[in-house]
Design a protein around this motif. Structure first.
Motif, PDB file in Angstrom:
ATOM      1  N   GLU A 130      40.067  42.169  44.292  1.00 22.45           N
ATOM      2  CA  GLU A 130      40.051  41.094  45.278  1.00 22.45           C
ATOM      3  C   GLU A 130      41.399  41.011  45.965  1.00 22.45           C
ATOM      4  OE1 GLU A 130      37.117  37.619  43.683  1.00 22.45           O
ATOM      5  OE2 GLU A 130      39.010  37.827  42.613  1.00 22.45           O
ATOM      6  N   LYS A 131      41.383  40.572  47.209  1.00 19.68           N
ATOM      7  CA  LYS A 131      42.636  40.326  47.915  1.00 19.68           C
ATOM      8  C   LYS A 131      43.135  38.943  47.517  1.00 19.68           C
ATOM      9  CE  LYS A 131      40.545  41.344  51.740  1.00 19.68           C
ATOM     10  NZ  LYS A 131      40.205  41.572  53.173  1.00 19.68           N
ATOM     11  N   VAL A 132      44.298  38.903  46.891  1.00 18.74           N
ATOM     12  CA  VAL A 132      44.813  37.679  46.284  1.00 18.74           C
ATOM     13  C   VAL A 132      46.131  37.295  46.950  1.00 18.74           C
ATOM     14  CG1 VAL A 132      45.564  36.582  44.138  1.00 18.74           C
ATOM     15  CG2 VAL A 132      43.719  38.266  44.092  1.00 18.74           C
ATOM     16  N   LEU A 133      46.284  36.017  47.209  1.00 16.69           N
ATOM     17  CA  LEU A 133      47.548  35.463  47.691  1.00 16.69           C
ATOM     18  C   LEU A 133      48.111  34.549  46.608  1.00 16.69           C
ATOM     19  CD1 LEU A 133      49.737  34.739  49.764  1.00 16.69           C
ATOM     20  CD2 LEU A 133      48.173  33.018  50.696  1.00 16.69           C
ATOM     21  N   LEU A 134      49.323  34.849  46.166  1.00 16.68           N
ATOM     22  CA  LEU A 134      50.017  34.036  45.172  1.00 16.68           C
ATOM     23  C   LEU A 134      51.133  33.271  45.872  1.00 16.68           C
ATOM     24  CD1 LEU A 134      50.652  33.150  42.270  1.00 16.68           C
ATOM     25  CD2 LEU A 134      52.006  35.243  42.001  1.00 16.68           C
ATOM     26  N   ILE A 135      51.072  31.943  45.803  1.00 18.31           N
ATOM     27  CA  ILE A 135      52.073  31.094  46.446  1.00 18.31           C
ATOM     28  C   ILE A 135      52.932  30.477  45.360  1.00 18.31           C
ATOM     29  CG2 ILE A 135      52.469  29.118  47.961  1.00 18.31           C
ATOM     30  CD1 ILE A 135      49.775  29.591  49.223  1.00 18.31           C
ATOM     31  N   VAL A 136      54.211  30.854  45.336  1.00 17.57           N
ATOM     32  CA  VAL A 136      55.170  30.309  44.373  1.00 17.57           C
ATOM     33  C   VAL A 136      56.082  29.322  45.081  1.00 17.57           C
ATOM     34  CG1 VAL A 136      55.081  32.356  42.913  1.00 17.57           C
ATOM     35  CG2 VAL A 136      56.746  32.241  44.760  1.00 17.57           C
ATOM     36  N   ASN A 137      56.663  28.422  44.296  1.00 13.45           N
ATOM     37  CA  ASN A 137      57.487  27.388  44.910  1.00 13.45           C
ATOM     38  C   ASN A 137      58.857  27.918  45.324  1.00 13.45           C
ATOM     39  OD1 ASN A 137      57.960  24.645  45.721  1.00 13.45           O
ATOM     40  ND2 ASN A 137      59.256  24.393  43.918  1.00 13.45           N
ATOM     41  N   THR A 172      56.244  32.326  49.362  1.00 12.31           N
ATOM     42  CA  THR A 172      56.819  31.087  48.852  1.00 12.31           C
ATOM     43  C   THR A 172      56.215  29.915  49.612  1.00 12.31           C
ATOM     44  OG1 THR A 172      58.682  31.136  50.401  1.00 12.31           O
ATOM     45  CG2 THR A 172      58.985  32.256  48.290  1.00 12.31           C
ATOM     46  N   SER A 173      56.271  28.743  49.013  1.00 15.05           N
ATOM     47  CA  SER A 173      55.678  27.561  49.655  1.00 15.05           C
ATOM     48  C   SER A 173      56.395  27.204  50.950  1.00 15.05           C
ATOM     49  CB  SER A 173      55.722  26.372  48.691  1.00 15.05           C
ATOM     50  OG  SER A 173      57.064  26.106  48.285  1.00 15.05           O
ATOM     51  N   HIS A 174      57.654  27.621  51.092  1.00 14.83           N
ATOM     52  CA  HIS A 174      58.419  27.322  52.297  1.00 14.83           C
ATOM     53  C   HIS A 174      58.139  28.316  53.416  1.00 14.83           C
ATOM     54  CE1 HIS A 174      60.939  24.479  49.963  1.00 14.83           C
ATOM     55  NE2 HIS A 174      60.772  25.359  48.992  1.00 14.83           N
ATOM     56  N   ALA A 210      43.076  36.581  52.448  1.00 10.31           N
ATOM     57  CA  ALA A 210      42.887  36.534  50.999  1.00 10.31           C
ATOM     58  C   ALA A 210      41.470  36.106  50.625  1.00 10.31           C
ATOM     59  CB  ALA A 210      43.902  35.578  50.371  1.00 10.31           C
ATOM     60  N   ASP A 211      40.962  36.722  49.544  1.00 13.51           N
ATOM     61  CA  ASP A 211      39.703  36.286  48.941  1.00 13.51           C
ATOM     62  C   ASP A 211      39.930  35.139  47.969  1.00 13.51           C
ATOM     63  OD1 ASP A 211      38.207  38.293  50.259  1.00 13.51           O
ATOM     64  OD2 ASP A 211      38.805  39.763  48.746  1.00 13.51           O
ATOM     65  N   ARG A 212      41.068  35.162  47.275  1.00 17.31           N
ATOM     66  CA  ARG A 212      41.431  34.094  46.338  1.00 17.31           C
ATOM     67  C   ARG A 212      42.889  33.717  46.581  1.00 17.31           C
ATOM     68  NH1 ARG A 212      38.394  33.639  41.736  1.00 17.31           N
ATOM     69  NH2 ARG A 212      39.514  31.655  41.529  1.00 17.31           N
ATOM     70  N   ILE A 213      43.196  32.444  46.417  1.00 18.84           N
ATOM     71  CA  ILE A 213      44.555  31.940  46.592  1.00 18.84           C
ATOM     72  C   ILE A 213      44.964  31.215  45.316  1.00 18.84           C
ATOM     73  CG2 ILE A 213      46.083  30.433  47.930  1.00 18.84           C
ATOM     74  CD1 ILE A 213      44.300  30.845  50.318  1.00 18.84           C
ATOM     75  N   VAL A 214      46.070  31.639  44.723  1.00 17.19           N
ATOM     76  CA  VAL A 214      46.602  31.028  43.508  1.00 17.19           C
ATOM     77  C   VAL A 214      47.910  30.331  43.880  1.00 17.19           C
ATOM     78  CG1 VAL A 214      47.361  31.423  41.140  1.00 17.19           C
ATOM     79  CG2 VAL A 214      45.541  32.837  42.113  1.00 17.19           C
ATOM     80  N   VAL A 215      48.007  29.039  43.556  1.00 15.44           N
ATOM     81  CA  VAL A 215      49.166  28.230  43.942  1.00 15.44           C
ATOM     82  C   VAL A 215      49.803  27.626  42.701  1.00 15.44           C
ATOM     83  CG1 VAL A 215      49.992  26.401  45.467  1.00 15.44           C
ATOM     84  CG2 VAL A 215      47.905  27.642  46.047  1.00 15.44           C
TER      85      VAL A 215
END
Length: 249
Positions: A189-196, A216-218, A228-233
């Motif tokens: 899956e195409k995944v986007l990981l958003i870190v602070n 990053t969140s900024h 993205a297919d899934r987004i992890v925050v």
């Protein structure tokens, strides 16, 4: 995820209450954004266990203009990413062509005055590309509103996780294992990981995964959100997104 169409109808102008006769032209109220209702999101620990729930509630574009606004922001990003350095030479810029290739008559060939003609091998290019600036302008308020709209439309594919700040080793298998435990298959899956905050260990562990994007969140990238297919925050990143994108533009 909601499909982004290519039409743009601009901000919706709704007439205000009419004034008394003789008071002049009536006013128009510009409705640019609305506060979207909160959407509940599941929260997972890095081992995959449940840790309650959270919510995302952003100020998004008006429903009548949201598709066009997000599409315009995506085009803005793609145009600004173009280098615009493609260049070809015209017949006045290529070498050679000082003399007539062959005599005017008697050869049976077409009449030629120069070997720099676009019709001959090694000649110039007709209407070829030249270096140009492809960038397009878009104001900050519109970009902020478009990014918030894209994020909120992807809430159905969003998952909140604990912060990766405790990740002490640089190992791709560790990062993919944590995502897999949370039900996210970053290999298929195409995944986007958003870190602070920028995390060197997370970045080095995930940079060689072609289907994983890390923001990053900024500096959330609208292309990564839409792709993205899934987004992890991360939880701390979600708190920042709720605070920043809920402010009145």
């Amino acid at each position: 995820m909601q499909a982004i169409c290519s039409s743009f109808s601009g901000l919706r102008l709704s007439p205000a209450a009419p004034r008394a006769q003789g008071a002049g032209r009536r006013e128009l109220a510009v409705q640019a954004s609305v506060q979207a209702p909160a959407v509940d999101l599941p929260v997972r620990k890095l081992d995959g266990s449940e840790a309650g729930s959270s919510s995302i509630a952003l100020r998004v574009a008006d429903p009548e203009t949201s598709n066009g606004l997000v599409h315009r922001y995506l085009v803005h990003v793609q145009r600004n990413a173009r280098q615009g350095n493609a260049s070809t030479m015209t017949r006045g810029e290529v070498r050679g062509g000082g003399r007539k290739p062959y005599k005017q008559k008697g050869s049976g060939n077409a009449r030629r005055g120069s070997k720099r003609s676009p019709l001959m091998p090694g000649g110039g290019i007709s209407f070829g590309p030249k270096p140009r600036d492809w960038s397009a302008s878009m104001n900050k308020k519109e970009r902020k509103l478009a990014c918030a709209t894209a994020l909120h439309s992807a809430a159905g594919d969003m998952l909140v996780c604990a912060d990766f700040s405790d990740m002490a080793e640089v190992k791709t298998a560790t990062l993919l294992g944590a995502l897999s435990a949370m039900g996210v298959d970053a290999k298929n899956e195409k995944v986007l990981l958003i870190v602070n905050e920028p995390n060197q260990n997370v970045y080095l562990s995930g940079r060689n995964v072609p289907t994983l994007a890390i923001n990053t969140s900024h500096a959330v990238q609208v292309y990564d959100v839409l792709n993205a297919d899934r987004i992890v925050v991360e939880q701390s990143a979600l708190a920042y997104l709720n605070e920043w994108f809920s402010q009145q533009a």
